[in-house]
Write a protein that holds these residues in place. Sequence first.
Motif, mmCIF file in Angstrom:
data_model
loop_
_atom_site.group_PDB
_atom_site.id
_atom_site.type_symbol
_atom_site.label_atom_id
_atom_site.label_comp_id
_atom_site.label_asym_id
_atom_site.label_seq_id
_atom_site.Cartn_x
_atom_site.Cartn_y
_atom_site.Cartn_z
ATOM 1 N N ARG A 1 0.859 -1.197 0.000
ATOM 2 C CA ARG A 1 0.000 0.000 0.000
ATOM 3 C C ARG A 1 0.884 1.232 0.000
ATOM 4 N NH1 ARG A 1 -5.209 -1.505 1.127
ATOM 5 N NH2 ARG A 1 -5.414 -3.651 1.876
ATOM 6 N N LEU A 2 0.692 2.101 -0.977
ATOM 7 C CA LEU A 2 1.490 3.305 -1.131
ATOM 8 C C LEU A 2 0.600 4.527 -1.208
ATOM 9 C CD1 LEU A 2 3.991 2.082 -3.900
ATOM 10 C CD2 LEU A 2 4.417 2.191 -1.437
ATOM 11 N N GLN A 3 1.155 5.647 -0.804
ATOM 12 C CA GLN A 3 0.500 6.926 -1.050
ATOM 13 C C GLN A 3 0.908 7.373 -2.452
ATOM 14 O OE1 GLN A 3 -1.865 7.193 1.925
ATOM 15 N NE2 GLN A 3 -1.511 9.167 0.941
ATOM 16 N N GLU A 4 0.068 8.117 -3.094
ATOM 17 C CA GLU A 4 0.391 8.658 -4.400
ATOM 18 C C GLU A 4 1.713 9.407 -4.312
ATOM 19 O OE1 GLU A 4 -2.660 11.089 -6.053
ATOM 20 O OE2 GLU A 4 -1.642 11.323 -7.974
ATOM 21 N N GLY A 5 2.635 9.115 -5.242
ATOM 22 C CA GLY A 5 3.937 9.780 -5.244
ATOM 23 C C GLY A 5 5.018 9.081 -4.444
ATOM 24 N N GLU A 6 4.628 8.044 -3.682
ATOM 25 C CA GLU A 6 5.587 7.327 -2.835
ATOM 26 C C GLU A 6 6.219 6.186 -3.627
ATOM 27 O OE1 GLU A 6 3.743 5.544 0.536
ATOM 28 O OE2 GLU A 6 5.627 4.722 1.333
ATOM 29 N N SER A 7 7.450 6.331 -4.048
ATOM 30 C CA SER A 7 8.127 5.327 -4.873
ATOM 31 C C SER A 7 8.467 4.078 -4.066
ATOM 32 C CB SER A 7 9.400 5.920 -5.477
ATOM 33 O OG SER A 7 9.109 7.053 -6.256
ATOM 34 N N SER A 8 8.505 2.931 -4.739
ATOM 35 C CA SER A 8 8.832 1.672 -4.067
ATOM 36 C C SER A 8 9.238 0.618 -5.103
ATOM 37 C CB SER A 8 7.632 1.185 -3.261
ATOM 38 O OG SER A 8 7.982 0.069 -2.456
ATOM 39 N N SER A 9 9.561 -0.564 -4.623
ATOM 40 C CA SER A 9 9.971 -1.658 -5.504
ATOM 41 C C SER A 9 9.271 -2.953 -5.135
ATOM 42 C CB SER A 9 11.488 -1.888 -5.414
ATOM 43 O OG SER A 9 12.200 -0.781 -5.875
ATOM 44 N N LEU A 10 8.980 -3.760 -6.158
ATOM 45 C CA LEU A 10 8.423 -5.098 -5.994
ATOM 46 C C LEU A 10 9.525 -6.092 -6.342
ATOM 47 C CD1 LEU A 10 5.965 -3.222 -6.350
ATOM 48 C CD2 LEU A 10 4.890 -5.034 -7.699
ATOM 49 N N ASN A 11 9.574 -7.195 -5.588
ATOM 50 C CA ASN A 11 10.643 -8.167 -5.772
ATOM 51 C C ASN A 11 10.129 -9.470 -6.377
ATOM 52 O OD1 ASN A 11 12.097 -10.722 -4.300
ATOM 53 N ND2 ASN A 11 13.553 -9.148 -4.901
ATOM 54 N N CYS A 12 10.936 -10.057 -7.246
ATOM 55 C CA CYS A 12 10.639 -11.364 -7.828
ATOM 56 C C CYS A 12 11.916 -12.205 -7.740
ATOM 57 C CB CYS A 12 10.206 -11.200 -9.280
ATOM 58 S SG CYS A 12 10.085 -12.749 -10.206
ATOM 59 N N SER A 13 11.879 -13.241 -6.918
ATOM 60 C CA SER A 13 13.028 -14.151 -6.799
ATOM 61 C C SER A 13 12.735 -15.411 -7.606
ATOM 62 C CB SER A 13 13.257 -14.536 -5.339
ATOM 63 O OG SER A 13 13.575 -13.410 -4.576
ATOM 64 N N TYR A 14 13.699 -15.864 -8.351
ATOM 65 C CA TYR A 14 13.458 -17.050 -9.166
ATOM 66 C C TYR A 14 14.564 -18.085 -8.971
ATOM 67 C CZ TYR A 14 16.765 -14.856 -12.424
ATOM 68 O OH TYR A 14 17.882 -14.279 -12.994
ATOM 69 N N THR A 15 14.133 -19.326 -8.959
ATOM 70 C CA THR A 15 15.051 -20.462 -8.916
ATOM 71 C C THR A 15 14.613 -21.389 -10.034
ATOM 72 O OG1 THR A 15 15.143 -20.292 -6.499
ATOM 73 C CG2 THR A 15 16.031 -22.298 -7.487
ATOM 74 N N VAL A 16 15.276 -21.249 -11.173
ATOM 75 C CA VAL A 16 14.909 -22.043 -12.342
ATOM 76 C C VAL A 16 16.165 -22.545 -13.019
ATOM 77 C CG1 VAL A 16 12.765 -20.764 -12.743
ATOM 78 C CG2 VAL A 16 14.846 -20.070 -13.922
ATOM 79 N N SER A 17 16.012 -23.608 -13.767
ATOM 80 C CA SER A 17 17.147 -24.159 -14.500
ATOM 81 C C SER A 17 17.143 -23.577 -15.905
ATOM 82 C CB SER A 17 17.032 -25.682 -14.562
ATOM 83 O OG SER A 17 15.751 -26.047 -15.019
ATOM 84 N N GLY A 18 18.042 -22.640 -16.145
ATOM 85 C CA GLY A 18 18.170 -22.087 -17.484
ATOM 86 C C GLY A 18 17.116 -21.051 -17.826
#
Lengths: 109, 115
Positions: free
Chosen positions: A12-29
């Motif tokens: 949940r962010l306020q308008e104008g509040e920058s942030s980041s979403l994370n995606c971790s992956y464990t895959v072969s190739g």
Amino acid sequence: EDQVTQSPEALRLQEGESSSLNCSYTVSGLRGLFWYRQDPGKGPEFLFTLYSAGEEKEKERLKATLTKKESFLHITAPKPEDSATYLCAANTGGFKTIFGAGTRLFVKA
Amino acid sequence: DTGVSQDPRHKITKRGQNVTFRCDPISEHNRLYWYRQTLGQGPEFLTYFQNEAQLEKSRLLSDRFSAERPKGSFSTLEIQRTEQGDSAMYLCASSTPGQQTYEQYFGPGTRLTVT
């Protein structure tokens, strides 16, 4: 086993509040790392493909980056219309694309 | 180009009934995928077609599920003897045959409710 994990589950962010979403992956190739946006009751909308570590792509207020283990979706100065679920997916070749559970983003005016 | 289309958008059925969904991919895309998505989860792969050939099926696809893609154009997904656990959004996606291009473009989905 190939796996894609997204965090946080909700943000949940306020308008104008920058942030980041994370995606971790464990895959072969990894052949490609995708980001999609999904609005309630609709199909995912394609945003970006990243192919190799160090690659970055931008679209309006969104910037996606990729390392050897993670991808980040940076949202700069978000607006209420950016509220949606953001899905990350890893392609390991051909049809094999594994999706994360998504991050639900809420931006309040 | 109007994108991937799916029909119907919503389907309510009683347990034990059969249902069929249709997907029309983007016209120049020869690869077609079906996914199932439940609330709070990402899409789960069901099956994949290259042209008219069904090349892969997930273990999630029980013998009650069948998919076809006659002539390599539109595709249908049929669920026989529906169960309440089949309630979900069924998504169709298509992609081009390019070497490095594996992006899949999704349709709006068919929301199935089994009562």
